[in-house]
Design an enzyme around this catalytic site. Structure first.
Site, short mmCIF file in Angstrom:
data_model
loop_
_atom_site.label_atom_id
_atom_site.label_comp_id
_atom_site.label_asym_id
_atom_site.label_seq_id
_atom_site.Cartn_x
_atom_site.Cartn_y
_atom_site.Cartn_z
N LYS A 76 64.00 74.25 -9.71
CA LYS A 76 64.37 73.42 -11.13
C LYS A 76 64.79 72.25 -10.90
O LYS A 76 64.32 71.69 -11.68
CB LYS A 76 65.61 74.39 -11.43
N ASN B 249 40.25 76.53 -23.96
CA ASN B 249 41.28 76.86 -22.65
C ASN B 249 40.46 77.41 -21.74
O ASN B 249 39.88 78.57 -21.71
CB ASN B 249 42.39 77.61 -23.36
N GLY B 250 40.68 76.89 -20.29
CA GLY B 250 40.12 77.40 -19.12
C GLY B 250 39.45 76.67 -18.28
O GLY B 250 39.43 75.35 -18.61
N LYS C 268 53.76 75.62 -19.62
CA LYS C 268 54.50 76.60 -19.59
C LYS C 268 53.53 77.74 -18.91
O LYS C 268 54.19 78.83 -18.17
CB LYS C 268 54.99 77.21 -20.88
N HIS D 277 66.72 72.86 12.67
CA HIS D 277 65.43 73.03 13.28
C HIS D 277 64.30 72.11 12.78
O HIS D 277 63.08 72.39 12.85
CB HIS D 277 64.85 74.44 13.12
N GLU E 70 61.36 70.07 -10.64
CA GLU E 70 60.38 70.31 -11.67
C GLU E 70 60.84 69.26 -12.99
O GLU E 70 59.93 68.76 -13.68
CB GLU E 70 60.62 71.78 -12.23
N TRP F 291 46.14 70.67 -21.81
CA TRP F 291 46.73 70.17 -20.20
C TRP F 291 45.51 69.94 -19.68
O TRP F 291 44.64 70.72 -19.42
CB TRP F 291 47.37 71.49 -19.75
N GLU G 240 65.10 78.84 -5.83
CA GLU G 240 65.00 78.46 -7.33
C GLU G 240 65.71 77.24 -8.10
O GLU G 240 65.15 76.49 -8.69
CB GLU G 240 65.63 79.76 -7.95
N ARG H 230 52.46 74.87 -23.87
CA ARG H 230 51.33 75.20 -22.67
C ARG H 230 50.44 74.18 -22.49
O ARG H 230 49.69 74.32 -21.56
CB ARG H 230 50.48 76.09 -23.60
N CYS I 219 46.78 74.63 -22.29
CA CYS I 219 46.16 74.40 -23.47
C CYS I 219 46.57 75.52 -24.51
O CYS I 219 46.65 76.63 -24.00
CB CYS I 219 44.56 74.53 -23.21
O1 M6R Z 1 54.67 82.97 -16.42
P1 M6R Z 1 54.96 83.16 -15.07
O2 M6R Z 1 56.09 83.87 -14.71
O3 M6R Z 1 53.98 84.01 -14.39
O4 M6R Z 1 54.94 81.74 -14.53
C1 M6R Z 1 54.84 81.46 -13.12
C2 M6R Z 1 55.42 80.19 -12.93
O5 M6R Z 1 54.33 79.23 -13.43
C3 M6R Z 1 56.67 79.62 -13.13
O6 M6R Z 1 57.64 80.52 -13.17
C4 M6R Z 1 56.87 78.17 -13.19
O7 M6R Z 1 57.09 78.17 -11.86
C5 M6R Z 1 57.97 77.67 -13.89
N1 M6R Z 1 57.75 76.46 -14.70
C6 M6R Z 1 59.49 77.15 -13.29
O8 M6R Z 1 60.31 76.90 -14.00
#
Ligand code: M6R
Length: 592
Positions: free
Chosen positions: A473, A99-100, A587, A492, A476, A73, A469, A27, A2
């Site tokens: 990606k 927000n929260g 984000k 396994h 996501e 969000w 990672e 956000r 948010c």
């Molecule tokens: O702002 P942060 O690095 O603490 O965020 C952590 C995760 O939310 C963030 O890395 C998330 O996994 C990404 N969207 C991945 O691309």
């Protein structure tokens, strides 16, 4: 999660609110809305979907200088008009954005209903509005009502609020969720991060938990428990101004291609040509420490795994914890000195902040590694190191990950005073640029796998951390189900999932695991899976898909991950996905 904006005495209110919301919509992008006072009436416009839709709705001029805005969000209640912010209180005394997450909102709602309050939404936000409204019915004092409401409400909140048709003041409160004030010329602002205010505010005030108050055109009053609080002004990096796409079709692509420049900027910020520029006191704390414990989430957690490897290389014991786990099962080393490293691009991740609170209470030193100057985690840590990667807009983190890894590399080398590492990091940039020059080849692979339902990533050692990672990606932004495994684990269990054509991506950057991982490739091929291998020259064999020049094994993740970032990007492009704003995500994850 948010985004919140607000302004008092703002001559270009409509433009500020809409541009501000656009800069924040990474956000959260389930809905958008604004409220402002025009001709002594509060007007409200809300849309399900992006800020662009709100822009269409607000096509005419606005005759107002005070207003609030929100991108959502969704947490409580589906993205429907009734659940969009702003929300009005029952007596229409207050209109607010939030927000929260309010933990006791159901209990509070039940109580309010008993007292005759009716609700129009499923949100916890409307509950906040009505708790303040109810207090106001008794006190007829806005500030006291907010103070009392904060005592009743459990959970996290950042709110910006209009009181009836008071055109002079915008009220706010903050607990756990970020909120800051921007000071302009004859205009004051509120927002959940500095981005929307960076062009109009010349200084900022970072609010602390449980503070509330108001801004007017030339005044700011902040209170906690009914006592007025003194405040300090802070500044933000001018780099926040650089949020243009610069001709790129997506932020993610732009941000991947900024990686070599980020590496050079990091070196400039932490090395003066002769010695490292990290705080001496911080380096001493690390030298004296017996254990280094990382706490992070998502991509930052993956970077921390590499950080653990770097610390172990300089003979320091290291742990890596997922913040949302550690927060519920905190663990402190019983012997010796333990320093905690909080890694967070945004510096506002709620799970990491919860851990930070426990660590501070316990009395340990903390280092925050973040890209966001002035963020909660940066302010609350004993030491902080900025990533200087420039704002990262795409929800999928790319350049921030590379900057986190590079910073951890520099930090561990600074602890042992190994300046030869600088040359290696500089040379590494040549390979990073080589990866950029190979993007067409990566795109071809993306086009081959675009219709897959599942994908797997394999690696061993550091390559496994990069596989994690790469897999995150891919899932996501492409929505292809993807998992990463250490090569040896394949047989396994996960091998059962490999079918004809299942794409399996394997990384090889270290000679010592080449034979072993090639053995895993054979296991996949024997089940008719399709292997795509990304390797360094010294490990290359005929048929490998992407071969990059040799580089220092410790720095290989920086290059290999870029291949995975491009792969995810081009696959999402081929699937016509909204690359910078993947579904269901945001984000900055400011709720636990
Ligand atoms: O702002 P942060 O690095 O603490 O965020 C952590 C995760 O939310 C963030 O890395 C998330 O996994 C990404 N969207 C991945 O691309």
């Amino acid at each position: 999660m948010c985004g919140i904006v607000g302004a008092v005495n703002c001559k270009n209110l409509k433009s500020f609110l809409l541009k501000g919301l656009k800069s924040l919509d990474y956000r959260g992008y389930d809905s958008a809305g604004v409220a402002y006072i025009e001709n002594d009436v509060i007007n409200m416009h809300r849309v399900v979907g992006r800020v662009e839709l709100l822009e269409n709705e607000l096509s005419g001029p606005i005759n107002s200088r005070i207003g609030i805005g929100h991108t959502r969000w969704a947490t409580h209640g589906e993205p429907l008009i009734k659940n969009c912010h702003p929300q009005k209180s029952f007596h229409e005394t207050f209109t607010l954005v939030h927000n929260g997450v309010i933990e006791n909102y159901l209990e509070l709602k039940r109580d309010l209903i008993k007292k005759g309050y009716a609700f129009t939404s499923d949100t916890d936000t409307e509950v906040i509005a009505n708790v303040i409204d109810k207090e106001y019915e008794n006190t007829h004092d806005v500030l006291l009502s907010i103070n009392n409401a904060l005592k009743i409400i459990d959970g996290s909140l950042a709110i910006a609020m209009i009181f009836k048709n008071d055109k002079e003041h915008l009220y706010f409160a903050k607990r756990k969720s970020p909120l800051l004030i921007g000071i302009g010329t004859d205009t004051n602002y509120l927002a959940s991060d500095a981005l929307p205010m960076i062009k109009v505010a010349h200084k900022f005030i970072d609010l602390s938990d449980d503070q509330y108050g108001y801004i007017s055109k030339d005044d700011v009053k902040i209170f906690k428990d009914q006592k007025e609080c003194a405040y300090k002004y802070t500044t933000r990096n001018a780099e926040l101004l650089n949020i243009d796409l610069n001709g790129y079709p997506h932020y993610m692509l732009k941000e991947i291609e900024e990686i070599p420049a980020c590496m050079s900027r990091l070196i400039d910020n932490y090395y003066d040509g002769k010695e490292f520029k990290f705080s001496k006191e911080m380096l001493k704390a690390f030298k004296d420490a017996d254990t280094i414990s990382f706490i992070a989430c998502g991509t930052s957690y993956h970077a921390s795994l590499i950080g653990k490897y770097y610390f172990e290389k300089i003979n320091k014991r290291a742990n890596v914890y997922i913040a949302s786990e550690w927060a519920y099962f905190p663990k402190f080393e019983s012997k010796g000195k333990e320093v905690f490293v909080m890694v967070s691009q945004s510096g506002e991740t709620a799970d990491v902040i919860s851990c930070m609170k426990l660590i501070k209470k316990h009395g340990n030193d903390t280092l925050t590694i973040t890209n966001t100057k002035g963020s909660t985690l940066e302010r609350d840590a004993t030491y902080s190191c900025l990533l200087y990667a420039g704002v990262e807009i795409a929800v999928a983190s790319t350049k921030a990950y590379n900057a986190q890894v590079a910073l951890l590399y520099l930090l561990t080398n600074a602890i042992v005073e190994n300046t030869s590492s600088i040359g290696l990091l500089k040379n590494n940039n040549i390979v990073l640029k080589q990866v950029i020059s190979m993007k067409k080849d990566i795109k071809k692979i993306a086009n081959k796998i675009k219709d897959s339902s599942h994908a797997f990533f394999l690696g061993r050692g550091l390559d496994y951390y990069v596989a994690l990672e790469g897999s995150l990606k891919l899932k996501e932004i492409t929505y292809i189900h993807s998992e990463a495994f250490p090569g040896g684990e394949l047989k396994h269990g996960p091998l059962a999932l490999v079918e004809k054509g299942t794409p399996v991506f394997g990384f090889i950057t270290n000679k010592c695991i080449e034979a072993a991982i090639r053995g895993n490739f054979s296991e996949v091929k024997a089940r008719k899976g399709t292997v795509y291998s990304f390797v360094t020259k010294e490990n290359a064999k005929k048929g490998d898909d992407i071969v990059i020049d040799d580089l220092d094994v410790d720095l290989a993740p920086l290059a290999i991950v870029m291949i995975a970032q491009y792969l995810a990007y081009y696959t999402a492009l081929a699937r016509n996905n909204d690359i910078d704003k993947p579904r269901n995500l945001a984000k900055s994850v400011t709720v636990e």
